[in-house]
Design an enzyme around this catalytic site. Structure first.
Site, PDB file in Angstrom:
ATOM      1  N   GLY A  10       2.812  -6.525  -9.340  1.00  0.00           N
ATOM      2  CA  GLY A  10       3.287  -5.308  -8.705  1.00  0.00           C
ATOM      3  C   GLY A  10       2.161  -4.644  -7.948  1.00  0.00           C
ATOM      4  O   GLY A  10       0.994  -5.018  -8.082  1.00  0.00           O
ATOM      5  N   PHE A  11       2.506  -3.648  -7.118  1.00  0.00           N
ATOM      6  CA  PHE A  11       1.461  -2.920  -6.408  1.00  0.00           C
ATOM      7  C   PHE A  11       1.957  -1.527  -6.073  1.00  0.00           C
ATOM      8  O   PHE A  11       3.154  -1.255  -6.030  1.00  0.00           O
ATOM      9  CB  PHE A  11       1.031  -3.653  -5.132  1.00  0.00           C
ATOM     10  N   GLY A  12       1.000  -0.634  -5.878  1.00  0.00           N
ATOM     11  CA  GLY A  12       1.323   0.750  -5.565  1.00  0.00           C
ATOM     12  C   GLY A  12       0.398   1.278  -4.492  1.00  0.00           C
ATOM     13  O   GLY A  12      -0.225   0.518  -3.754  1.00  0.00           O
ATOM     14  N   PHE A  14      -2.456   2.848  -4.678  1.00  0.00           N
ATOM     15  CA  PHE A  14      -3.892   2.760  -4.885  1.00  0.00           C
ATOM     16  C   PHE A  14      -4.358   1.441  -5.500  1.00  0.00           C
ATOM     17  O   PHE A  14      -5.539   1.143  -5.468  1.00  0.00           O
ATOM     18  CB  PHE A  14      -4.371   3.902  -5.788  1.00  0.00           C
ATOM     19  N   VAL A  17      -1.483  -5.038  -9.305  1.00  0.00           N
ATOM     20  CA  VAL A  17      -1.568  -5.615 -10.641  1.00  0.00           C
ATOM     21  C   VAL A  17      -1.227  -7.095 -10.553  1.00  0.00           C
ATOM     22  O   VAL A  17      -0.198  -7.476  -9.987  1.00  0.00           O
ATOM     23  CB  VAL A  17      -0.619  -4.908 -11.629  1.00  0.00           C
ATOM     24  N   LYS A  36      -5.674  -4.756 -13.068  1.00  0.00           N
ATOM     25  CA  LYS A  36      -5.324  -3.711 -12.109  1.00  0.00           C
ATOM     26  C   LYS A  36      -6.520  -3.521 -11.189  1.00  0.00           C
ATOM     27  O   LYS A  36      -7.637  -3.269 -11.647  1.00  0.00           O
ATOM     28  CB  LYS A  36      -4.987  -2.412 -12.843  1.00  0.00           C
ATOM     29  N   ASP A 131       2.254  11.724 -17.811  1.00  0.00           N
ATOM     30  CA  ASP A 131       3.275  10.995 -17.041  1.00  0.00           C
ATOM     31  C   ASP A 131       4.070  10.049 -17.944  1.00  0.00           C
ATOM     32  O   ASP A 131       4.261   8.877 -17.621  1.00  0.00           O
ATOM     33  CB  ASP A 131       2.624  10.215 -15.902  1.00  0.00           C
TER      34      ASP A 131
END
Length: 349
Positions: A10-12, A14, A17, A36, A131
């Site tokens: 996955g990625f976001g 910033f 992973v 990460k 969170d």
């Protein structure tokens, strides 16, 4: 530790992973890990997460951290954090993929007990997760859960430098009244978020049913309204959520108190046969996996897909003297987020 980067999970905004495989296998190390990674120049949040995880390493309900490293890949210097790999995905995916998109109360009780153990430890060490949500709760091979993604975690009672009064820290659907109305975020805020997660597991829908961000913030931050307690819960479950959904954070039950609540007091994963493992048949046969990377290093950026709102205020971060209605006006008048986007992670198979 030498390791090899594997398939992307996955990625976001910033970080990304990937699977990570140690070059040398050891009985003291998992055969698969998650790494990460982000650019070294913007690694403040990820470095903070690593430091927090190091302090929380003795809790089995928190994702493990194996170390950090720098690497040069495709001409870029990367900062990497090696993490325990949870092959079962996260609770949000499990809920979405369940037959009726809700979980049996017996499972919910066990997951809640494990989460409370993790939160109790986090708060005892002096941190707030900030969170808690289903996307940040990962599933292990034995059906147990691990709290992950500490990119927003902070010291209880502390305020981050540069954090303005017109910002939200976390995910609005799980946000506590004191965070929305006054920018306060201590251990009670994690308990409110836990209550939202429990309600969502039971019903299959978010605790707040509201598609408009401004209206949602007003409902959370002003007045006496709290999320509806699911009618299909047992009496013990309803009472448990009522202890979580207390507007006044000073009167909200703590994780330590809730661990003795009859909803979870006698629950243990070893005693529950309904929680089944989602173990892959081979190392690279794993379910969709999602997480999120957040950052508070730059208060003008939106790490939760436009869910963080910034105001053009030059007041110092310790100034919280404005009234809740003034704060809410500032929160909802600067951006118009895409409410359909609840997480900036993209699952990759």
């Amino acid at each position: 530790m030498d390791w090899v980067r594997g398939e992307k999970l996955g990625f976001g905004s910033f970080a990304s992973v990937n699977l990570a495989v140690p070059k040398r296998q050891s009985s003291q190390m998992y055969p698969l890990m998650a790494v990460k990674s982000c650019g070294a120049s913007g690694a403040t949040s990820l470095m903070n997460e690593k430091l927090v995880l190091d302090e929380l390493k003795d809790c089995p309900e928190i994702i493990g951290c194996f170390g950090e490293s720098f690497s040069y890949e495709n001409g870029e210097k990367l900062y990497n954090v090696l993490l325990e790999y949870a092959p079962g995905g996260n609770l949000a995916d499990k809920l979405k993929n369940s037959c009726d998109q809700r979980l049996p109360e017996s499972e919910v009780r066990c997951y809640t007990k494990a989460l409370l153990k993790g939160l109790h430890y986090i708060h005892k060490i002096g941190y707030v997760h900030c969170d808690i949500k289903l996307q940040n709760i990962l599933l292990c091979l034995d059906g147990g859960v691990k709290i992950a993604d500490f990119g927003l975690a902070k010291r209880a009672g502390g305020k981050e430098e540069g954090f303005s009064r017109y910002e939200l820290r976390g995910t609005p659907l799980y946000m506590s009244p004191e965070m929305v109305a006054g920018g306060e975020q201590g251990p009670p805020a994690d308990i409110w978020s836990l209550g939202c997660a429990v309600a969502e597991m039971v019903t299959g829908t978010p605790a707040w049913r509201c598609s408009d961000l401004a209206a949602l913030l007003i409902r959370i931050g002003i007045g006496e309204e709290v999320p509806e307690v699911p009618g299909n819960l047992s009496g013990e479950g309803k009472d448990f959520l009522e202890k979580c959904f207390v507007k006044d954070p000073s009167k909200r039950w703590t994780a330590d108190m809730l661990l003795n609540h009859p909803f979870v007091a006698d629950q243990d994963f070893g005693d529950t046969e309904n929680i089944t493992s989602t173990s892959p048949r081979c190392p690279f046969d794993f379910p969709d996996w999602a997480s999120s990377v957040t950052s508070f290093s730059s208060p003008e950026y939106s790490p939760e897909s436009n869910f963080w709102l910034s105001g053009n205020s030059n007041l110092p971060s310790e100034s919280w003297s404005i009234s809740p209605d003034e704060r809410l006006q500032g929160l909802v008048s600067h951006q118009d987020p895409d409410w359909a986007v609840s997480d900036d992670w993209i699952p990759v198979r």
